[in-house]
Every structure is written in C-alpha cells, then in structure tokens.
Scaffold this motif. Structure first.
Motif, PDB file in Angstrom:
ATOM      1  N   THR A 204       0.745  -1.545   0.018  1.00  0.00           N
ATOM      2  CA  THR A 204       0.234  -0.121   0.129  1.00  0.00           C
ATOM      3  C   THR A 204       1.067   1.271   0.155  1.00  0.00           C
ATOM      4  O   THR A 204       1.917   1.208   0.156  1.00  0.00           O
ATOM      5  CB  THR A 204      -0.692   0.124   1.050  1.00  0.00           C
ATOM      6  N   PHE A 205       0.576   2.635  -0.391  1.00  0.00           N
ATOM      7  CA  PHE A 205       1.512   3.206  -0.525  1.00  0.00           C
ATOM      8  C   PHE A 205       0.157   5.125  -0.169  1.00  0.00           C
ATOM      9  O   PHE A 205      -0.730   4.504  -0.634  1.00  0.00           O
ATOM     10  CB  PHE A 205       1.235   4.102  -2.369  1.00  0.00           C
ATOM     11  N   ILE A 206       0.555   6.082   0.365  1.00  0.00           N
ATOM     12  CA  ILE A 206       0.228   7.143   0.984  1.00  0.00           C
ATOM     13  C   ILE A 206      -0.446   7.792  -0.201  1.00  0.00           C
ATOM     14  O   ILE A 206       1.061   8.289  -1.098  1.00  0.00           O
ATOM     15  CB  ILE A 206       0.238   7.443   1.839  1.00  0.00           C
ATOM     16  N   VAL A 207      -1.203   8.826  -0.886  1.00  0.00           N
ATOM     17  CA  VAL A 207      -1.713   9.450  -1.841  1.00  0.00           C
ATOM     18  C   VAL A 207      -0.616  10.450  -1.411  1.00  0.00           C
ATOM     19  O   VAL A 207      -1.148  11.239   0.054  1.00  0.00           O
ATOM     20  CB  VAL A 207      -2.481   9.951  -2.086  1.00  0.00           C
ATOM     21  N   THR A 208       0.573  11.516  -1.840  1.00  0.00           N
ATOM     22  CA  THR A 208       0.994  12.228  -1.291  1.00  0.00           C
ATOM     23  C   THR A 208       0.437  14.052  -2.500  1.00  0.00           C
ATOM     24  O   THR A 208       0.789  14.673  -1.476  1.00  0.00           O
ATOM     25  CB  THR A 208       2.745  12.591  -1.171  1.00  0.00           C
ATOM     26  N   ARG A 209       0.255  13.501  -3.607  1.00  0.00           N
ATOM     27  CA  ARG A 209       0.109  14.870  -4.074  1.00  0.00           C
ATOM     28  C   ARG A 209      -1.011  14.389  -5.635  1.00  0.00           C
ATOM     29  O   ARG A 209      -0.850  12.962  -5.914  1.00  0.00           O
ATOM     30  CB  ARG A 209       0.948  15.433  -4.954  1.00  0.00           C
ATOM     31  N   ALA A 210      -2.109  15.039  -5.334  1.00  0.00           N
ATOM     32  CA  ALA A 210      -3.333  15.017  -6.005  1.00  0.00           C
ATOM     33  C   ALA A 210      -4.222  15.595  -6.328  1.00  0.00           C
ATOM     34  O   ALA A 210      -4.225  16.721  -5.655  1.00  0.00           O
ATOM     35  CB  ALA A 210      -4.566  13.039  -5.712  1.00  0.00           C
ATOM     36  N   VAL A 211      -4.131  15.930  -7.499  1.00  0.00           N
ATOM     37  CA  VAL A 211      -5.714  16.966  -8.144  1.00  0.00           C
ATOM     38  C   VAL A 211      -6.913  16.982  -9.021  1.00  0.00           C
ATOM     39  O   VAL A 211      -6.763  15.398 -10.075  1.00  0.00           O
ATOM     40  CB  VAL A 211      -5.363  17.929  -8.838  1.00  0.00           C
ATOM     41  N   MET A 285      -9.308  12.221  -6.359  1.00  0.00           N
ATOM     42  CA  MET A 285      -9.059  11.896  -5.882  1.00  0.00           C
ATOM     43  C   MET A 285      -8.533  12.790  -4.226  1.00  0.00           C
ATOM     44  O   MET A 285      -8.178  13.576  -4.677  1.00  0.00           O
ATOM     45  CB  MET A 285      -7.359  10.828  -6.614  1.00  0.00           C
ATOM     46  N   HIS A 286      -7.479  12.388  -2.939  1.00  0.00           N
ATOM     47  CA  HIS A 286      -7.236  13.901  -2.382  1.00  0.00           C
ATOM     48  C   HIS A 286      -6.209  13.153  -1.389  1.00  0.00           C
ATOM     49  O   HIS A 286      -5.733  12.352  -1.513  1.00  0.00           O
ATOM     50  CB  HIS A 286      -7.824  14.216  -1.151  1.00  0.00           C
TER      51      HIS A 286
END
Length: 388
Positions: A204-211, A285-286
């Motif tokens: 798993t990964f954390i979203v660190t930049r999304a628009v 996404m956020h």
C-alpha cells in the motif's frame, strides 16, 4: 416474508406471462421485472399485462442485456426475470427521478419531503437508472449524505446502445431516462456483498499529491515510477494483465493495520501523463488516501466472489436469506468466465437455496465500506431478512 422468482426465454407475450406465473397465485406487495427485449414485443405492453395478471401493488421494470434468475443467467437473447414479494409490515415507497428533479433536490429536507422517509427509519433502496441521461454518481452522493450508511443496490439499464432506448417503468409511469426505485422500511433488513473481482499487487502507498482524478505522487514519488516498480517485482502474468488494465484500490478505512478483500473501492487507471508520470484514475482523489494497485481476470474474479461469500456465510452461520437480488456487470458472465450461470451458481453454492433475481448491468450499484458507489465489472448482491 416471501420471495418468488420466475424466468422465461419465451419471445411471445402470452407465453411469457404463462411462464412467469406458473404455480403463482395471490396478491403481492412488490414485483420487480427485468426484460431482455431481443424480441418483437413492446416492453410497456408486456409490463401492463403482467401487472394485470399478477395483482401486484407496486411493479418496477427495467430493460437489460441479460437476466438472472434463481438458477440461471440468460444473456443476449429474449428473456425475462420476475421477482414477486410479499413483505408484511414493510413500508414500500416507490419513486421516480428525472435529471431536472434530481438537480432540484438540494438539501436533506428536500429529500425528506420528496420521499417522506427519514434516517431513523433505517431505509434500504433498490434503484435502476438510465446510463445516458442521469447523474447516477450525483444521486448516490446525495443519498449517502441524506441517509448515511444505508444500503443502495441496483444497476444501470443495459438494453440500449444510445439515449432514449432503455425503458424504465414504475407502476404506470414509463421513462426513457432518469431513475426508478423503491425505498423499503419496517420489518426488513438488507445486507450486501459486493465483489469487485480484483486482487492486490505490491504494497500500500499514501497519496502525497493529487488534484481531482489525477494522482501525481505516491509516497513522494511519481505515480508511474511506483507502478513500474510494483509490476517489475510481480510475475510475468501480472505484467501481462497490466497491459490489459490496471486498477487502483482506494482504502475505505485508512486507519486499518491490515487490509483484506472488501476493504478497497476499485477504480480503473485510465491513463498516464507521459511528462509528469501522473496517473489518471476513475475517481476524485485526495492527499492522505491509502491505495494499492490491483489486477483483474476471470480467475481472480472467480476467487474474489468465492472468498467474499465464504466470509459472509461464516458471519451469518445458519441464517438463510429469504430472497436475493443480483446485479452483475454485462462484462462478466460468458464474456469473462466463458461459461454460463457462473455467478448465480456460486451464490447458490454458498448461500442457497435462495430465490434470486437480477440482471446484467451497464454499471452496478452497491456499498463498499458503508458508502454506496457506482461500479464496473462488479457483482453487487442484496440479501433480505426480516428483522423479527
């Protein structure tokens, strides 16, 4: 509480009605009819004939590309599936929505006035919508706010290749777009099983930049670089599947220590921006969301359905549902599994015998993590029990 399902492959109205009402007598509180109209008859005329024959207080109809019955799935040829229900001590609230009416329901009070149903009544919803001219995601987002954690199940009509070709009917009202549905309250409990047919790969990964629906970074690194590394660590077959499609699983509870089947909302990776390496996915996404890449094929979809039903059966122990509705993607069935009756056979193996009805959808509706979504390539089930 009683559920009765009948199906038919007849292509003439007289025989269809005879098949759907064989050994069926008496009055019913609710009927739901699915018609695959690959035949020279008018679905509206057939609906009216069935309503007259069956003495059904409320009858809903949806046209589709294939039907599901208690023991069979019939795809791409004339068929109909009818579920008849006797629901003592259940309040049945049928409703229809056009897109303009939906847009006018702006507050919780608007919805309470429209449906005359309140959250403390613990409502459950069965809905069918046209995929071309109705905002299904907007409808679900509204009801998720108005009736939080309450199940909404159903699907998008699938008999058409363009706007205005599907038919939705609620009692006497015929619609070529919009949504028809029923809200149920009282002596009824609805439980759901939603099989999205995917398996996770990598970590798993954390979203660190999304628009909006673009993920630029996972754990501080470009989306595509992370995906590339995950696939390089996978098997050759994983990479083969990834050439067909890659999915992002969005964790519905980011605070879990470990994730299992059913913990992720599956959304497709639509594409990758070559310059930035960002991934375009099928949902907004956020930053802070936990995600994991997923893959899908027939073997994985089969395993996912088996495993979720095993888990559900273990949880329910000896309690049997009185009835079930099954909404399967029209990309499943023979198209995916190369065999007939795949999903309904597995459902009856784990949970049966249970009267069941449904159809092959252009999009499936069901909850993940207590929130209702519109899905693709999914099997969404609703199982019905009395509360007393």
């Amino acid at each position: 509480m009683e559920f009765i399902n009948r199906i038919t492959e007849a292509d003439q109205p007289t025989q269809i009605i005879a098949d759907l009402f064989v050994q069926v007598e008496g009055d019913f509180d609710l009927g739901i009819l699915y018609i695959c109209p690959w035949a020279p008859y008018d679905p509206v005329e057939l609906f009216e004939a069935i309503k007259t024959r069956g003495r059904i207080r409320h009858l809903i109809c949806c046209t589709c590309a294939g039907i599901i019955g208690t023991e069979r799935e019939i795809e791409g040829r004339p068929s109909a599936s009818l579920m008849l229900m006797r629901l003592p001590q259940v309040k049945i609230t049928p409703f229809a929505l056009s897109q303009p009416v939906l847009e006018g329901l702006k507050s919780k009070e608007d919805w309470y006035n429209f449906l005359e149903v309140y959250p403390n009544e613990n409502p459950s919803f069965i809905v069918f919508a046209d995929p071309f001219a109705f905002d299904g995601n907007g409808f679900l987002a509204a009801l998720n706010q108005v009736y939080p954690s309450r199940p909404i199940v159903g699907g998008l009509a699938s008999a058409a290749s363009g706007p205005g070709e599907n038919v939705l009917i609620l009692d006497g009202e015929v619609m070529k777009d919009g949504l028809v549905g029923v809200c149920l309250t009282g002596n009824l409990r609805v439980e759901t099983v939603v099989s999205q047919g995917c398996r996770p790969i990598g970590e798993t990964f954390i979203v660190t930049r999304a628009v909006r629906n673009i993920i630029y970074e996972l754990a501080g690194r470009p989306f595509y670089k992370v995906l590339e590394e995950v696939l390089n660590k996978g098997t050759e077959y994983d990479r083969h599947l990834a050439h067909e499609a890659v999915f992002v699983g969005i964790a519905m509870n980011e605070y879990k220590d470990q994730f299992k089947r059913g913990d992720f909302l599956i959304r497709g990776v639509i594409g990758v921006e070559p310059q930035s390496g960002a991934g375009v996915v099928g949902d907004h996404m956020h930053v802070g969301q936990t995600v994991q890449f997923h893959l899908r094929d027939a073997k994985t979809a089969n395993e996912d359905l088996h495993e979720l039903l095993k888990q559900y059966k273990t949880k329910k122990q000896a309690t049997s549902a009185h009835g079930a509705f099954v909404f399967s993607c029209n990309g499943r069935g023979v198209n995916l599994f190369n065999e007939r009756d795949h999903d309904i056979r597995i459902i009856q193996h784990h949970l049966g015998p249970v009267p069941a009805a449904g159809f092959f959808c252009a999009g499936e509706i069901g909850p993940v993590g207590g929130v209702n979504f519109l899905h693709g390539f999914t099997n969404s089930m609703a199982l019905f029990y009395p509360t007393s």
